[in-house]
Design an enzyme around this catalytic site. Structure first.
Site, PDB file in Angstrom:
ATOM      1  N   HIS A 164       0.859  -1.193   0.000  1.00 21.44           N
ATOM      2  CA  HIS A 164       0.000   0.000   0.000  1.00 21.44           C
ATOM      3  C   HIS A 164       0.894   1.242   0.000  1.00 21.44           C
ATOM      4  CE1 HIS A 164      -3.707   2.250   0.654  1.00 21.44           C
ATOM      5  NE2 HIS A 164      -3.023   3.019   1.474  1.00 21.44           N
ATOM      6  N   ASP A 200      -7.410  -2.024   4.217  1.00 17.13           N
ATOM      7  CA  ASP A 200      -6.062  -1.554   4.574  1.00 17.13           C
ATOM      8  C   ASP A 200      -5.877  -1.463   6.086  1.00 17.13           C
ATOM      9  OD1 ASP A 200      -5.735  -1.272   1.831  1.00 17.13           O
ATOM     10  OD2 ASP A 200      -6.353   0.828   1.861  1.00 17.13           O
ATOM     11  N   CYS A 767      43.520  35.897 -16.247  1.00 19.21           N
ATOM     12  CA  CYS A 767      44.487  34.815 -16.056  1.00 19.21           C
ATOM     13  C   CYS A 767      45.871  35.171 -16.578  1.00 19.21           C
ATOM     14  CB  CYS A 767      43.978  33.535 -16.710  1.00 19.21           C
ATOM     15  SG  CYS A 767      43.419  33.749 -18.403  1.00 19.21           S
TER      16      CYS A 767
END
Length: 962
Positions: A164, A200, A767
């Site tokens: 379930h 259930d 850089c």
């Protein structure tokens, strides 16, 4: 699923024959014991009433003696659900209702389909008898035990267990997943319990829980957890029973709830509740039965799907959608339909289903039909007829498929959508449609138009499905994607994790961006691998690949001002510089490499002949596969372009990790790849942590190349990871401390001008910035005087102002490092001529700085600042070799420069400088055609130029004999 006791079966009674080795079910020695007892081991039978795993998956099954056998499934289809009446299947095989029932029978697997179990409340004796003949020891069922008579439930020795999809006792009933979402539960999961005569209510055997994500739907929760973990949980439950260790824990009544089945008539939206509750209602009914409302004038029934509360940055500006009973009218925007709760908070719906069943993008609600219909080529007409035949096969009740034939009104179901998608994939050379495509083009004529647009690469789906952050900046409205880009779609990160990206000009939050997780890397790499191995990208010609890259460059140019504005906003780049360099050079890069696509070629090589035969040897240059590209924060778009353009031109696919602090232009770039028609999965973008995402890319076994720009320390770590993981190819552009030598015989005005640029260009976040200037003694003081004079003229300010020379540093942590760097220089005895401090204003501004009297042993003489800090040292007049020795006395070798009017000196110095680039009487002069990369610990491999292509290619040698 029923575990059975072995029984005698004879072929004469119409029962299947066959023998299983019982040791597979009961452990070693069981076969021998069985034979000694004079019994013949027989097949097990199974009563199956659950979703079935895809072909090739495995499921452990428990036997009578507690042993476990792992057997592959025989089904060839994907997961599906069996009819509630149940199936009986022998020999541990698993069956899907349609179409594999027929396949099971072909394989000799008996199939029993019961139209009903009961009549007038009583179990049918013939059905019970057929079931009892199986001798089941255990029934395993999902959901709906109330359909099975208690004579069946209680028959096996071990009884029946049921799956379930909720944490019982919460959400009993048939719509448990829906109600988990509707109630806004933070935790979900499943229960396996012992069946009783209640609904259930039986004793619990085991439970497993999971987190319910904010935008989960029934499908996502089921597919992510409830289905795969449910299968594992059922295996665990059967094992526990076989081992005699299965618990029976009574369900508590506290917290028990029961909700009815969600049906279309009960799924109407109640607008008198907060936005979160409305969102939960919509997602709890997505996809079935679909949350709906009445809207517009005249009223029409609209069903909403794909709801989210993630509305960060959304502005409710667009066309109003009147909704009776709503707190405010909805608003149709480019991102979708914005709705409001009674708390005035927003939610966003991305898909709408109209009354006629057609699914559309919510953002297109007020738009008419697609512009003019496409005129199909002869080849496309052939494809259309092949697809028409596929429709005819799927819709057998339709006498003739016409352009007006509606797929769903003709009887198609959701399983037929999957079948159509697969048929198209086979017919159209691997073209992958989404299920939603079928829902959005339900008539045959519309479907063919959609299909042809996708085949041509101009369906514009990317433009329509992006959750933008909109912001009015620089006299324009920016539309910025903020989610991960995986497999051609913008998606949330796993766990819906996000972070804030900051505007360095004032420290404010621009927006929240999805924060990629390791699982997202795996998804992106899988998408890239599939696109490389199976997608259209690897099948189109090199010339067509170039055409797509040209189209991408054109789109970048069309969006140049928007991209430059985003770069200024997210990275602090001065707008005018961003236009020219950050974005301008990016466009040039893609155009340059687009031209290379059909010029990548091998060669023929003469080799010794195998006489009397002859040989032909040739080489082929092939793409390497999936590439990971890790981008720094100083030039977010340009560094991406330098690597990605060469990567794509070579035919690879790519996963891009932009710097965490500057993700926005990379995500905008991803959007433009969609518009350019670059196939799904070819480009993927993952903002996130370098230590997490960059590391996973370096480690990933399916990534074949890493391109990285960043620090030397991280580069070494990446190189090690690439070696250990799968010896992947790697190129590294790392740290620098580039020397610039200025001789007394130079053009001093130009040397000052270019010296300033060599250091302060892009705020020093460059850089190849000149990390140390060596100035000949006789001009040193004059050079310094002029430099300081120029520095004081620089305007530091908002990068969007057109007269700004110098913007903010990229992020706060970098600003703090610059402060420490300058403090170290002062402490070691260098002379701080100007600058060295943070500017007292909002944001991350730092003064342009000049140091003199810098000696070779000092920290600032050896380490780069990566900021606006000029380091000046003297050298003796005429001592060329000495200054060369000092310039080369570094482990870095990215770039260098020399200023002199003496051509012999220039040639000599450029020959001796140990750096990948040497500038003579200029600086920062890079070009897309000139290779760029470093020596020593500044890395290896090249960006730009023809040399860059080789970083993303492999050479294959082929030898023939004839």
């Amino acid at each position: 699923m029923g575990m059975t006791r072995p029984q005698e079966r004879s072929e004469g009674r119409g029962q299947p024959s066959g023998v299983w080795k019982r040791e597979a079910l009961r452990g070693p020695g069981a076969q021998q014991k069985s034979e000694q007892a004079g019994r013949s081991p027989e097949p097990h039978a199974w009563l199956v009433r659950l979703s079935v795993l895809p072909s090739g998956d495995w499921l452990g099954v428990g036997g009578e003696g507690g042993g476990i056998e792992r057997r592959p499934m025989s089904c060839s289809a994907g997961k599906a659900e069996l009819a509630t009446c149940g199936w009986v299947i022998e020999r541990g095989q698993f069956l899907i209702h349609h179409p594999t029932g027929l396949e099971a029978e072909k394989d000799g697997v008996p199939v029993f389909k019961f139209s009903r179990w009961r009549a007038k409340g009583q179990a049918l004796p013939e059905v019970v008898a057929k079931y009892q003949a199986l001798g089941a020891e255990l029934n395993v069922l999902p959901f709906c035990s109330q359909f099975i008579p208690m004579e069946i439930i209680n028959a096996p020795r071990h009884g029946s267990i049921i799956y379930h999809p909720s944490l019982l006792p919460r959400h009993r009933g048939a719509s448990a997943i829906n109600w988990t979402l509707i109630h806004g539960d933070k935790k979900g999961g499943f229960s396996i319990f012992w069946a009783d005569d209640g609904l259930d209510t039986g004793d619990l055997l085991l439970q497993k829980e999971c987190e319910v994500l904010p935008d989960d739907t029934v499908s996502t929760l089921y597919n992510r957890f409830l289905f795969p973990e449910g299968i594992k949980g059922m295996v665990q439950a059967v094992r526990l029973i076989a081992e005699g260790k299965a618990p029976r824990l009574p369900q508590p009544e506290e917290g028990a709830t029961y909700e009815g089945i969600q049906k279309k008539e009960t799924a109407k939206i109640d607008w008198d509740q907060p936005a979160e509750a409305i969102h939960n209602w919509i997602r709890g009914n997505d996809k079935v039965p679909g949350a709906w409302t009445e809207a517009c004038e005249p009223l029409q029934k609209l069903t909403f799907f794909n709801s989210t509360l993630n509305t960060s940055g959304l502005v409710p500006e667009g066309d109003a959608l009147p909704i009776p009973g709503a707190h405010r009218p909805g608003v149709v925007t480019k991102a979708g339909l914005i709705l409001f709760g009674n708390d005035d908070k927003m939610l966003l719906v991305k898909n709408i289903q109209l009354e006629d069943g057609k699914m559309i993008l919510a953002s297109n609600f007020f738009k008419g039909a697609a512009s003019s219909a496409l005129e199909l080529t002869e080849a496309e007409l052939v494809t259309a007829e092949a697809v028409r035949s596929a429709w005819q096969r799927i819709l057998p009740n339709v006498l003739e498929v016409e352009d007006s034939t509606d797929f769903f009104k003709s009887g198609a179901a959701s399983v037929d959508v999957v079948r159509l998608v697969e048929e198209v994939k086979e017919l159209c050379d691997g073209l992958e449609l989404e299920n939603e495509d079928v829902y959005m083009a339900t008539t045959f004529g519309d479907f063919i138009q959609l299909l042809v647009r996708k085949l041509r690469g101009d369906d514009e789906e990317g433009e329509c499905s992006i959750d933008y952050v909109e912001m009015a900046v620089n006299k324009r409205t920016l539309h910025m994607p903020h989610q991960l880009f995986i497999g051609g779609a913008f998606v949330d990160a796993d766990g819906a994790k996000t972070y804030e990206t900051i505007n360095p000009t004032d420290g404010s939050v621009i927006c929240r961006v999805s924060l990629a997780q390791v699982t997202d890397v795996d998804k992106a790499v899988a998408a890239a691998k599939d696109a490389f191995e199976n997608g259209r990208w690897g099948k189109i010609s090199a010339r067509d690949r170039g055409r797509l890259l040209y189209r991408l460059a054109d789109l970048m140019e069309q969006h140049q001002e928007e991209l430059a504005t985003i770069e200024a906003l997210d990275a602090g780049a001065v707008y005018t510089l961003a236009l020219k360099t950050h974005v301008g050079m990016s466009i040039q890069t893609f155009r340059y490499f687009a031209g290379w696509c059909d010029k990548i070629q091998g060669s023929t090589i003469p080799i010794n002949q195998a006489r009397p035969n002859r040989n032909l040897t040739l080489t082929r240059k092939e793409p390497v596969g999936v590439c990971g590209i890790i981008i720094p924060w100083n030039y977010p778009l340009m560094m991406l372009s330098w690597k990605t353009a060469a990567c794509l031109a070579a035919g690879n696919t790519v996963v891009i990790k932009p710097a965490q602090v500057t993700p926005l232009t990379a995500l905008k770039f991803a959007e433009l790849t969609l518009k350019a028609g670059i196939p799904k999965g070819v480009v993927n973008v993952l903002p996130g942590s370098g230590s997490l995402i960059g590391q996973r890319l370096s480690d990933h076994p399916d990534v074949r190349k890493i391109g990285f720009t960043g620090s030397t320390e991280v580069g070494k770590h990446i190189m090690k990871s690439c070696a250990i993981s799968n010896v992947k190819k790697v190129s590294l552009e790392l740290g620098g401390k580039s020397p610039l030598i200025i001789f007394a015989d130079c053009d001093l005005n130009k040397a000052v001008q270019m010296g300033m640029s060599s250091v302060f260009f892009n705020k020093g976040e460059n850089c190849i910035a000149a990390g140390r200037l060596f100035v000949e003694d006789s001009i040193h003081d004059e050079f310094v005087r002029r430099v300081v004079q120029e520095v004081r003229k620089m305007k530091v300010g908002n990068p969007l102002d057109r007269d700004t020379d110098h913007g903010p540093q990229n992020h706060h942590a970098h600003l703090m490092k610059l402060m420490e760097y300058c403090q170290c220089g002062v402490k070691e005895g260098a002379t701080l001529v100007c600058g060295g401090n943070q500017i007292p204003r909002p944001g991350f501004f730092f003064e342009p700085t000049v140091f003199t009297d810098v000696e070779d042993h000092m920290f600032i003489a050896k380490e780069e600042s990566f900021g606006p800090v000029m380091i000046i040292s003297r050298f003796a007049d005429g001592d060329v070799d000495a200054v060369l020795s000092r310039a080369n006395a570094t482990e870095f070798g990215l770039a260098s420069g020399v200023f002199t009017r003496d051509i012999n000196k220039a040639l000599y110095v450029s020959d001796k400088l140990q750096a990948g680039t040497v500038f003579v009487n200029t600086y920062n002069k890079t070009d897309v055609a000139a290779p760029f990369g470093g020596f020593k610990q500044s890395g290896f491999g090249k960006d730009l130029g023809e040399a860059a292509l080789n970083e993303y290619l492999r050479v294959k040698t082929v030898t023939f004999e004839y």
